[in-house]
Design a protein around this motif. Structure first.
Motif, PDB file in Angstrom:
ATOM      1  N   UNK A 108       0.837  -1.205   0.000  1.00 47.56           N
ATOM      2  CA  UNK A 108       0.000   0.000   0.000  1.00 47.56           C
ATOM      3  C   UNK A 108       0.874   1.258   0.000  1.00 47.56           C
ATOM      4  N   UNK A 109       1.956   1.219   0.742  1.00 45.18           N
ATOM      5  CA  UNK A 109       2.863   2.364   0.806  1.00 45.18           C
ATOM      6  C   UNK A 109       3.698   2.502  -0.457  1.00 45.18           C
ATOM      7  N   UNK A 110       3.747   1.459  -1.278  1.00 40.47           N
ATOM      8  CA  UNK A 110       4.588   1.499  -2.471  1.00 40.47           C
ATOM      9  C   UNK A 110       6.057   1.346  -2.129  1.00 40.47           C
ATOM     10  N   UNK A 111       6.357   0.569  -1.097  1.00 40.48           N
ATOM     11  CA  UNK A 111       7.725   0.427  -0.610  1.00 40.48           C
ATOM     12  C   UNK A 111       8.515  -0.509  -1.513  1.00 40.48           C
ATOM     13  N   UNK A 127      10.613 -12.261  14.314  1.00 39.17           N
ATOM     14  CA  UNK A 127       9.820 -11.346  13.488  1.00 39.17           C
ATOM     15  C   UNK A 127      10.696 -10.656  12.441  1.00 39.17           C
ATOM     16  N   UNK A 128      10.077 -10.371  11.295  1.00 36.92           N
ATOM     17  CA  UNK A 128      10.750  -9.638  10.224  1.00 36.92           C
ATOM     18  C   UNK A 128      10.624  -8.142  10.505  1.00 36.92           C
ATOM     19  N   UNK A 129      11.735  -7.434  10.413  1.00 37.44           N
ATOM     20  CA  UNK A 129      11.769  -5.988  10.643  1.00 37.44           C
ATOM     21  C   UNK A 129      12.296  -5.313   9.376  1.00 37.44           C
ATOM     22  N   UNK A 130      11.532  -4.374   8.855  1.00 38.33           N
ATOM     23  CA  UNK A 130      11.938  -3.654   7.638  1.00 38.33           C
ATOM     24  C   UNK A 130      12.660  -2.359   8.017  1.00 38.33           C
ATOM     25  N   UNK A 131      13.688  -2.028   7.249  1.00 37.01           N
ATOM     26  CA  UNK A 131      14.397  -0.757   7.404  1.00 37.01           C
ATOM     27  C   UNK A 131      14.521  -0.095   6.041  1.00 37.01           C
ATOM     28  N   UNK A 132      14.929   1.172   6.043  1.00 36.38           N
ATOM     29  CA  UNK A 132      15.136   1.957   4.824  1.00 36.38           C
ATOM     30  C   UNK A 132      13.842   2.107   4.026  1.00 36.38           C
ATOM     31  N   UNK A 133      13.072   3.119   4.400  1.00 35.33           N
ATOM     32  CA  UNK A 133      11.811   3.409   3.714  1.00 35.33           C
ATOM     33  C   UNK A 133      11.979   4.547   2.706  1.00 35.33           C
ATOM     34  N   UNK A 308      -0.164  10.005  -6.542  1.00 37.74           N
ATOM     35  CA  UNK A 308       0.189   9.069  -5.475  1.00 37.74           C
ATOM     36  C   UNK A 308      -1.032   8.738  -4.629  1.00 37.74           C
ATOM     37  N   UNK A 309      -1.781   9.760  -4.244  1.00 39.51           N
ATOM     38  CA  UNK A 309      -2.975   9.540  -3.428  1.00 39.51           C
ATOM     39  C   UNK A 309      -3.999   8.707  -4.183  1.00 39.51           C
ATOM     40  N   UNK A 310      -4.154   8.978  -5.471  1.00 37.23           N
ATOM     41  CA  UNK A 310      -5.108   8.213  -6.275  1.00 37.23           C
ATOM     42  C   UNK A 310      -4.705   6.745  -6.363  1.00 37.23           C
ATOM     43  N   UNK A 311      -3.412   6.495  -6.513  1.00 33.54           N
ATOM     44  CA  UNK A 311      -2.926   5.112  -6.598  1.00 33.54           C
ATOM     45  C   UNK A 311      -3.165   4.366  -5.281  1.00 33.54           C
TER      46      UNK A 311
END
Length: 357
Positions: A108-111, A127-133, A308-311
Motif C-alpha cells: 500500500x505504501x509502495x515500498x 519477526x521480520x523488521x523492515x528498514x530503509x523506507x 500518489x494519493x489516487x494510486x
C-alpha cells in the motif's frame, strides 16, 4: 524512532537484537564453505551477457540457477537458532505473520528496494523488521534502469522458511486479514498518507527527474525581452539607458521610461545587463521570478501528490489492477502473491536485490 535535526539530516534509532537476512545467509554459507553468490555464478556461467538477454532467455537462466541450489538457508537458520522445537514453532509463526503484515503494508505504501540488507530478523522473536523506507510510493517501479515488477519480496528462500504450507497457509491468511483491516479503515490510512506525501523531506522523490541544460549567465533570449530591452540588446539604440538618464529615442520623458520598467516584468537577465534597468527594480523582478518558480514547482508537486494519493486509494478499494473492476480481498491478495512469485518478474530485478534467494 527518528529525530529530525534539519530538513535533510537527523538521528535514526539503532534496531537492537536484529540481523539482516544478508548477514544471516552469509554466516550460514561461510560456516558450510558455500559460495555466497553461488546462484549468480551459475547464471553467469550459463549466460555471461545475462542483462542483454530477452525476457524468456532470462527466465531460463534464472530457473537454471534455482534448480541447482536449494534455497533452504533461511529455513535452516530459523531451526538452528531456536532452543527447542517449541521455540522454533513460535519463531516460525511470528516470522510468517510479520512477513505477511509488512508485505501488505509495504504494498500500500509502495515500498521498494527490499533487498536482503533491508530486511532484518529479530533474534529472539523471529519477526521480520523492515528498514530503509526511502523508496516509497512506487519510486522503484518507475526508475529508468531495472524497474521493479514485484509488489513485495516473496522469494523462494522466504517461502521455504514458512515450512510445508509455504505461502498458502498462515502467510495468505495474514495478508487477507491485514488488507481487509486497511480497506475497512481506508479513511484513517489515507489521512495519514496525505500528510506523508506532502512531507518536505520526500518531496524530491515525487518530482520527475528532468535534466535541462541551464543557459549561460550572459545568454539572453531577445525574444523574451520587452520592447525597450529588445531594442537595446539588438543594437537598435546605440546609447545605454542608465537609471536616471533620459531616453528620448524611445520615450518622451524619464517618467514614461520608469513607468514602462515597472509595468513590464523583466526576465532573468545576466549581471552585465542589470545596471541598465536600475538595481532596485531588478531586485524586485528577481523576487517575482523566484516566487513564480516556486509556484510552478508547487503545481508539479501537487500533480504528483494527486497521482500518489489516487494510486493508494485504488489499492485500498480493490481497483489497483483495473480501475473499472473492484476485487474482493481474497482475489486482490492472490494477484499480488502471483506477481511477487512470478519468475518473469523476479528475473528482471538487479542482481543486488538477490531475486534467486
Amino acid at each position: 524512532n527518528v529525530i529530525p535535526l534539519s530538513p535533510n539530516s537527523g538521528l535514526i534509532e539503532w534496531v537492537p537484537d536484529c540481523d539482516t537476512l544478508h548477514a544471516l545467509v552469509r554466516d550460514y554459507r561461510e560456516s558450510r564453505k558455500i559460495l555466497l553468490n553461488i546462484e549468480h555464478r551459475l547464471m553467469l556461467a550459463m549466460a555471461p551477457d545475462y542483462d542483454n538477454l530477452p525476457l524468456m532467455g532470462k527466465v531460463e537462466v534464472f530457473q537454471h540457477a534455482l534448480a541447482n541450489t536449494t534455497g533452504q538457508d533461511l529455513n535452516k537458520v530459523l531451526w538452528l537458532k531456536s532452543n527447542n522445537s517449541e521455540d522454533w514453532l513460535v519463531r516460525r509463526t511470528n516470522y510468517t505473520r510479520s512477513l505477511g503484515l509488512m508485505s501488505m503494508v509495504g504494498y500500500v505504501l509502495g515500498l521498494g528496494d527490499r533487498h536482503p540488507s533491508n530486511l532484518m530478523l529479530h533474534k529472539h522473536t523471529g519477526k521480520i523488521v523492515h528498514i530503509d523506507f526511502g523508496d516509497c510510493f512506487e519510486v522503484a517501479m518507475q526508475r529508468e534502469k531495472f524497474p521493479e515488477k514485484i509488489p513485495f519480496r516473496l522469494t523462494r528462500m522466504l517461502t521455504n522458511a514458512m515450512e510445508v504450507s509455504g505461502f498458502e497457509g498462515t502467510f495468505r491468511f495474514t495478508c487477507e486479514n491485514v488488507m481487509r483491516v486497511m480497506r475497512d479503515n481506508k479513511g484513517s490510512v489515507m489521512a495519514m498518507l496525505e500528510a506523508f506525501v506532502h512531507d518536505p523531506l520526500i518531496n524530491w522523490r515525487l518530482l520527475a527527474p528532468e535534466t535541462k541544460t541551464k543557459p549561460s549567465e550572459n545568454a539572453v533570449n531577445v525574444a523574451q525581452l520587452p520592447p525597450h530591452a529588445a531594442q537595446m540588446m539588438s543594437g537598435v539604440v546605440g546609447m545605454e539607458v542608465h537609471h536616471g538618464t533620459a531616453a528620448s529615442s524611445l520615450y518622451s520623458s524619464q517618467d514614461e521610461y520608469q513607468e514602462s520598467l515597472e509595468a513590464q516584468p523583466m526576465p532573468n537577465l545576466p549581471s552585465s545587463v542589470r545596471p541598465k534597468y536600475g538595481s532596485m527594480h531588478y531586485s524586485r523582478l528577481e523576487a517575482q521570478l523566484e516566487t513564480s518558480d516556486q509556484d510552478n514547482a508547487a503545481e508539479v508537486l501537487n500533480e504528483k501528490a494527486v497521482k500518489v494519493i489516487s494510486r493508494v486509494q485504488n489499492k485500498l478499494t480493490g481497483r489497483d489492477f483495473d480501475p473499472e473492476q473492484v476485487l474482493v480481498v481474497a482475489e486482490q491478495v492472490d494477484k499480488l502473491i502471483c506477481q511477487a512469485t512470478s519468475r518473469e518478474n523476479l528475473c528482471q530485478c538487479y542482481v543486488g536485490w538477490c531475486p534467486f534467494w
